[in-house]
Each structure stands twice: as structure tokens, then as C-alpha cells.
Write an enzyme that holds these catalytic residues in place. Structure first.
Site, PDB file in Angstrom:
ATOM      1  N   ASP A 478       0.937  -1.153   0.030  1.00 28.30           N
ATOM      2  CA  ASP A 478      -0.063   0.113  -0.099  1.00 28.30           C
ATOM      3  C   ASP A 478       0.970   1.279  -0.093  1.00 28.30           C
ATOM      4  O   ASP A 478       2.190   1.286   0.332  1.00 28.30           O
ATOM      5  CB  ASP A 478      -1.062  -0.116   1.257  1.00 28.30           C
ATOM      6  CG  ASP A 478      -2.215   0.548   0.867  1.00 28.30           C
ATOM      7  OD1 ASP A 478      -2.313   1.418   0.108  1.00 28.30           O
ATOM      8  OD2 ASP A 478      -3.133   0.093   1.774  1.00 28.30           O
ATOM      9  N   ASP A 548     -10.662   2.021  -3.573  1.00 26.87           N
ATOM     10  CA  ASP A 548     -11.234   1.684  -2.106  1.00 26.87           C
ATOM     11  C   ASP A 548     -12.695   1.584  -2.372  1.00 26.87           C
ATOM     12  O   ASP A 548     -13.266   1.229  -1.229  1.00 26.87           O
ATOM     13  CB  ASP A 548     -10.777   2.723  -1.246  1.00 26.87           C
ATOM     14  CG  ASP A 548      -9.480   2.195  -0.385  1.00 26.87           C
ATOM     15  OD1 ASP A 548      -8.762   1.241  -0.702  1.00 26.87           O
ATOM     16  OD2 ASP A 548      -8.928   2.988   0.321  1.00 26.87           O
TER      17      ASP A 548
END
Ligand code: GLA
Length: 732
Positions: A478, A548
Site C-alpha cells: 500500500d 477503495d
């Protein structure tokens, strides 16, 4: 042979199966672009395609004529400050301050295969998808800087990979202010510029606008390719559609700050350049020093945008994603993020894993919160050691998960550091900050100086230690904020503008070292969702978390936009819980599955909370995934509707490369009362052969399906969806 040189006319002709790219050395030594489009057989003829215009107001070299003006030449790699006022491909400053670039042909060579680019991700040749390469050396007589333009032709993907290497042949340093990876000239015609733009949770929405005189650009100054714009663009005939018309595409293999600029000049001809963003860039090249600019992939289609997408999908799958993953089935995973956020312990994780294993899911991914003392997003980034008080011993947890019959994956955010961390207390100097400036936070966190070899060494050691400590087969990598204050104490003042690119090189180096140490590791890229979804990352991480935003209806746009360049096998897509955590929308579980099937497929929810009816649906979805995988991962995608024009309903189709099988998906976001059922015309089938629709038993000829269409069912309500599998009935 894909590359032919015609010495009499000094023409280079680069052929893919369906396209030709041609340019020549002109009578003054400049490279002049001649053609990028459908195949032409005689390269010598192409020499006649160059323009020589008499425009007395355009500057020309002393002793020459206006016919020589660089201001109207279709330059192959454009010059700077020598009479061409349009976008420069490169700007070089000498130690004396001479700031102009004039590049003339010196020599060339053609060889089979393709060389790697030092320190950078790049496409590579394989026995099944080989390449041939042309390297052309240009020199600037004043600065004595050499530009080596490289073209690798992937004939069977219809893609040309371009890159540029700069070598300083002078005895003094030079300063590179701009080095674009490619430059593309197209003739005078009405074109649209198509880019992928958006924001966090709204990545890669398609923007299409008529090209107008002047410069239009998209870019990122975020040291990452960004949620806001993607390092790729298309130019298309104004009338081009998904299925017809001409279109050109450029896709950068780079993950840092970039610029894609298109200039429509006074003669309505376009020049496009793509590469590292020049605004926060400058590179000092010592005598003998070399600089390698990232690669750009170029493709052309005479069959609209779908065909152009196919070229990019093919080359990214076959020649860019690491070979052991290209086309290979990825494990169906469940990720605990939306199921637990930071609130988990070993028992909760094991419950999710047990429910997943029972359903046939193949991997459990433990997301953020397993390390340091991290129970919220305010601490511990950089402390890559297990929080045993929270999850017990990692090896034991992984052992128990493996014992359920499923694999294990783990989340990292390597480039980040929390102020509240042991790493920060030990190495505050590793943080990116500028002297005298208040530093910027993002999600409460700071960014490590990835240009610092000691930082990369630390991360390599810390992450390797964890990976070696348990059977970890997957890493979610990430990056939840972008650097802001770009300053490095280890670089001298005049080299600070190298930092952005050096940061990206550090990120690549860490990926490279980890994959060298753990060659079977599957990395999924991520950046606050899809903030670093680019071909550079795909080289290391064959799949990237697309957004997301897991809402199935919002994903229709995000995934359609992403699919302009990137194949379904690279799009991280999961079924999540309802009401959706980002939008609050309710969508049937079947529809969430149908949408996630257009990507890598997985779950992002607490499977232990599903009732039996829902579990049955999940089992069916997993069965679908396994049946459909070959065609979704390796087939051709056709976007049958445009969710940006009309988002009430969306349909897309995958077709196997031989046209023997197809898979149609149909999602209705908004249903209107008293509507007539729709018909969708399929694409890519064999017209004279018959297909059976597996779900209904209906048998129809390919030409009926493509020219008349396949009737869709009545819509029961908002959010309904279907898939239809079509298989050839007759033997050939
Ligand atoms: C980012 C990712 C999410 C999740 C969180 C964890 O937002 O995109 O999927 O991993 O970070 O903090």
C-alpha cells in the site's frame, strides 16, 4: 522481420501484425515522423509523406530556407529553442548555460530481442511474444549529448515500446531539464483526447474532449502516478467509437510524477509527448554519465477503442507482468479490511478464514493493523514486526490458516513512517521534510526518503524477516499518501530536483530485491485504493487494488475506465458487504459478484456473518470464477455500453481469442417502469457458426448475435444483473 531500414531513402519501417510506424532521416539529419497507422508495404514510398512547407514566418537555420523550419516538421523526437516553438521532447542545459537541444542522426542498429532498462520496469520479449529492437543514436553538436532512441516492436501485440537513454559525451557536466519518453506526431485531422481522471474512490473515469489548438495535458506532481490522472492517453478520430474509427494510445511504464501533453499546432497537427513531469525534475549528468528515461508503449487501432485496448491488454499480460503470473490464475482471496478494520484478534481472523475455507476461497489476506502497536491509523508505520499481543505469533496464525487449506497474505505500507513509531525515534532523518518548512501529514503519516539506500536496505531486511518467518504467499503493498516536501539531505543543493525520480527508483529497487529473494511471491499493488495504478507497478505487481470504492455500481465506471489500458487480470476487485461502506448503497450479492468477476475476484467482508442462502450464492460465484477464468484473464474485452454516457445500465463482453466462447455481463443500475427488455449486439464472434447460450439453451448464429443481438430478460428492479456464457455448438 518487423523492422526494415531502406538505406536509399533512409526510412525506418516498423511493422506489427496490423500496423506500420515509419520515420526517416531527412536531408538535414533530423528524424521526421511519416506514418503511424495501418500497414503499408513499401517503406521507400513513405519518404514522400514528409511535409516541406514554404512558411516564411517560420524560423529556419541561417543558410537554409523556410522549407527547413523545424516549426512545422513532424519531428520524431522534438528539439528545443532552435526554431521550433512547440512542445520539446527534451531540454538540455550545458555547463555554460546554453539551453537548447538540436538532435541529429548519427547511426542506428537493429537487433532481435529487447534489453532491460537499468533500474526501471519495462516490457520484455518472450519466445511466444518476441520483439525486435531498433536503436537510433542522435547527437546534439553543441552539448555533445547523445540521445539513444529505442523502439522495440511486439508484432503480435501490435505494440511498440519506446524509450530514451541519454549519454553525456562532453568533458563537462550537463543538466537534463526534460527528457520525455516518446514524441508522437499525427497529421492534421479532428481528434479527441481521451484521458483517465478522477479522485480518491473515483479513479480513472473517462474524459473525452475535442483537441483544440494549444496544449492540453494531464499529469501528476505527486511522486506517484495518482488517483487524479493516469499516465496514459488516447487520441481518437472525433467519430471513433468503441468499435470503429482510428485511435492511437500511449501508456507510460512509470509510477512517479508524469506529464502527458498534446499540442495542436497552428497547422492543426498534433504533437504528443509523455514522460517524467519536467516541473520537479532536473538531472545532472557528469561526463560519461547516462540517464535512462522510462518506457512508453504505443499502439494504433483501425477498429475503435476496444481494439486499441486489446493491444494494450495483450502486451501488458504477455510482455510486462512477471512471467510466472501472466495468464496464471490468482488465488481467490478474502481480505479482512472492510470486515474488521483495525479491530481484530487471532480468533476473529481465524473465524473469517474458516468461513472462507469452507466456501472454497483460497487465500486469507491480513490487512493493516498487525504490526507495531497499530490499532488505528496514528502509529507504527515502519515498525514491521508482529504485534503478538494482538494476533499471537505470526507463524502460528499462518500455520492454523494454512491448516484450513488456504494460503495467507499480508499487508505492508513500506514507504511510510508514523511519527509515533520506533523507526521514527531511531531514524527521524529518514523522513522527507524540507529545512524550515512545516511538514505535511497525510492520514497522520510521513513518507520515507526512498531515494536513500539505507532506507531501502532497512525495509528490505525488515520485510524479508517477516516474509521468511511464515508461509506468506502474497503481499498487499500500500501507499496511502503522497510525498509533499521533496528534499533530501544527501543530495547537493543543485541536485534536489532529482529526488522525485530517485524516490521512484528506490520503490522499484525494493520491489526488485524482494522478488529476487521471494520469487514466488504475488504482490498486489495499492495506493489508498487505486492511486498508483500504472504499467510501472504492474511489472512487479501483476494485480493492483483498483479502488477503495467497492460499491458495485460505482465500480462499473472505475473498472470500465481502467480497462481502457489495463487488462481484467490486473484489476483488484472484491465483493464487499452491504450497505456499501463507501456509498451506503444496497446491491444484490449476485451483482456484486458479477462486477468483481471483471477483475481478479475476491471478498472483502466478514464471511462468517453470511446466512446459508448467501453462502450458496458465494459458492456459485466461486464456481463461475473458476469456469470463466481463462476467458476473463486471457480473452478480449468489449465494452458494449458507455457507463460515462449512460450509467442506467452497463454491459460488457469477454471473448476468447479464437472466438469460440463469449461471456456477456449486464448490470442495471437504474430500472425504469414499463421498460422494454434490451438487446445487446455481441462482438468478436465467428459469424457463420452457431453458439449456445448456456444459461437459456438458446442457439443462435454468430451473425445473428452480432448484427441483431441477444435479447435480455425483463428487469426485476434496480441493481439486477446477469451473465450469459456462449459456446460454439458446431464443429468447424
Ligand atoms: C488503504 C487501502 C485499503 C486498506 C487500508 C488500510 O486505504 O486501499 O484497502 O488496505 O489502506 O489502512
Amino acid at each position: 522481420m518487423s523492422i526494415i531500414y531502406y538505406p536509399d531513402h533512409q526510412v525506418f519501417k516498423l511493422d506489427t501484425n496490423q500496423t506500420t510506424y515509419a520515420f526517416r532521416v531527412d536531408e538535414y539529419g533530423y528524424l521526421e515522423q511519416l506514418h503511424f497507422g495501418g500497414r503499408i508495404s513499401d517503406g521507400a514510398e513513405a519518404a514522400a509523406l514528409g511535409f516541406r512547407l514554404f512558411r516564411s514566418f517560420c524560423p529556419y537555420p541561417d543558410g537554409g530556407t523556410p522549407l527547413l523550419s523545424r516549426d512545422h516538421m513532424a519531428q520524431e523526437y522534438s528539439t528545443h529553442a532552435v526554431g521550433d516553438y512547440r512542445t520539446a521532447a527534451a531540454i538540455v542545459r550545458t555547463a555554460d548555460g546554453v539551453n537548447s537541444t538540436d538532435l541529429k542522426y548519427v547511426s542506428h542498429r537493429i537487433y532481435s530481442g529487447k534489453k532491460p532498462l537499468p533500474g526501471l520496469p519495462a516490457s520484455f520479449a518472450t519466445p511466444e511474444s518476441p520483439a525486435e529492437t531498433l536503436e537510433i543514436v542522435l547527437i546534439d553538436a553543441v552539448s555533445q549529448v547523445e540521445f539513444i532512441l529505442s523502439y522495440s516492436v511486439f508484432a503480435c501485440c501490435d505494440v511498440i515500446a519506446r524509450s530514451v537513454r541519454v549519454v553525456n559525451r562532453s568533458p563537462r557536466p550537463v543538466y537534463l531539464e526534460k527528457v520525455m519518453s516518446c514524441c508522437l506526431a499525427l497529421p492534421n485531422r479532428p481528434l479527441d483526447l481521451i484521458t483517465l481522471d478522477g479522485s480518491y474512490a473515483r479513479e480513472r473515469h473517462v474524459t473525452r474532449a475535442a483537441l483544440r489548438q494549444g496544449t492540453q495535458s494531464v499529469g501528476s506532481r505527486r511522486t506517484s502516478s495518482s488517483h487524479q490522472h493516469n499516465p496514459a492517453f488516447m487520441l481518437a478520430d472525433r467519430t471513433a467509437t468503441e468499435e470503429s474509427g482510428e485511435a492511437w494510445g500511449v501508456c507510460l511504464v512509470y509510477s512517479g510524477s508524469f506529464l502527458c501533453e498534446v499540442e495542436l499546432d497552428q497547422f492543426n497537427r498534433s504533437r504528443s509527448c509523455a514522460g517524467i513531469h519536467p516541473e520537479d525534475f532536473e538531472w545532472e549528468l557528469p561526463p560519461g554519465g547516462e540517464f535512462q528515461a522510462p518506457e512508453a508503449l504505443l499502439a494504433y487501432s483501425d477498429g475503435g477503442l476496444s481494439k486499441l485496448s486489446h493491444h494494450f491488454h495483450d502486451v501488458l499480460r504477455r510482455n510486462l507482468c512477471r512471467r510466472q503470473w501472466s495468464g496464471r490464475k490468482r488465488p481467490v482471496l478474502v481480505n479482512n479490511w472492510e470486515a474488521t478494520y483495525f479491530d481484530f484478534n487471532a480468533e476473529k481472523l481465524l473465524n473469517i478464514a474458516a468461513a472462507a475455507a469452507e466456501l472454497g476461497i483460497e487465500m486469507m489476506v491480513l490487512d493493516d493493523g498487525w504490526f507495531g502497536k497499530r490499532d488505528d491509523d496514528r502509529s507504527s508505520l515502519g515498525d514491521w514486526f508482529v504485534n503478538a499481543a494482538k494476533i499471537g505469533e505470526l507463524g502460528e496464525l499462518v500455520g492454523r490458516i494454512n491448516a484450513l487449506g488456504i494460503k495467507f497474505g499480508l499487508w505492508f505500507e513500506p514507504e511510510m513512517i508514523s511519527e509515533n513509531s520506533e523507526l521514527f525515534r531511531l531514524h527521524p532523518e529518514w523522513v522527507l521534510t524540507a529545512p524550515g518548512r512545516v511538514r505535511s501529514l497525510g492520514r497522520h503519516q510521513l513518507v520515507l526518503n526512498m531515494a536513500e539506500p539505507a532506507v531501502v536496505d532497512y525495509l528490505f531486511a525488515a520485510i524479508s524477516r517477516i516474509l521468511a518467518s511464515a508461509n506468506i504467499e502474497y503481499v498487499k503493498w500500500d501507499m496511502n499518501r503522497q510525498p509533499a516536501e521533496m528534499y533530501s539531505p544527501s543530495l547537493p543543493p543543485e541536485r534536489q530536483k532529482e529526488l522525485g525520480h530517485r524516490y521512484v527508483l528506490g520503490v522499484y529497487e525494493l520491489h526488485r530485491r524482494l522478488l529476487e529473494a521471494f520469487p514466488e511471491l504475488l504482490i498486489e499493488g495499492c495506493s489508498g485504493g487505486g492511486g498508483r495504478f500504472d504499467a510501472g507497478m504492474l511489472y512487479y505487481a501483476p494485480q493492483i487494488w483498483t479502488s477503495d470504492n467497492t460499491d458495485a455500481i460505482e465500480r462499473l465506471k472505475i473498472q470500465a475506465g481502467t480497462s481502457l489500458f489495463y487488462p481484467a487480470s490486473s484489476l483488484g476487485a472484491h465483493v464487499s458487504a452491504c450497505p456499501n461502506h463507501q456509498t451506503g448503497r444496497m446491491t444484490p450479492l449476485e451483482t456484486r459478484g458479477n462486477v468483481a468477476l471483471a477483475g481478479t475476484f475476491g471478498y472483502e467482508m466478514d464471511l462468517a456473518t453470511l446466512n446459508e442462502a448467501e453462502r450458496e450464492i458465494v459458492r456459485r460465484q466461486l464456481d463461475d470464477f473458476h469456469r470463466f477464468h481463462p476467458i476473463i484473464a486471457n480473452g478480449d474485452l468489449y465494452r458494449l455500453t458507455d457507463p460515462f454516457g449512460n450509467c442506467d445500465y452497463t454491459a460488457w463482453e469477454f471473448v476468447s481469442k479464437d472466438g469460440s466462447e463469449a461471456l456477456l455481463f449486464y448490470v442495471v443500475a437504474h430500472h425504469y417502469a414499463h421498460e422494454e427488455p434490451r438487446l445487446f449486439r455481441l462482438r468478436g464472434l465467428q459469424p457463420e457458426r452457431r453458439y449456445r447460450v448456456v444459461e437459456s439453451g438458446l442457439v443462435l448464429y454468430g451473425d445473428t448475435l452480432m448484427n441483431a443481438g441477444l435479447p435480455m430478460p425483463e428487469v426485476p428492479g434496480d441493481g439486477a444483473s446477469w451473465h450469459f456464457q456462449l459456446k460454439l455448438v458446431d464443429k468447424a
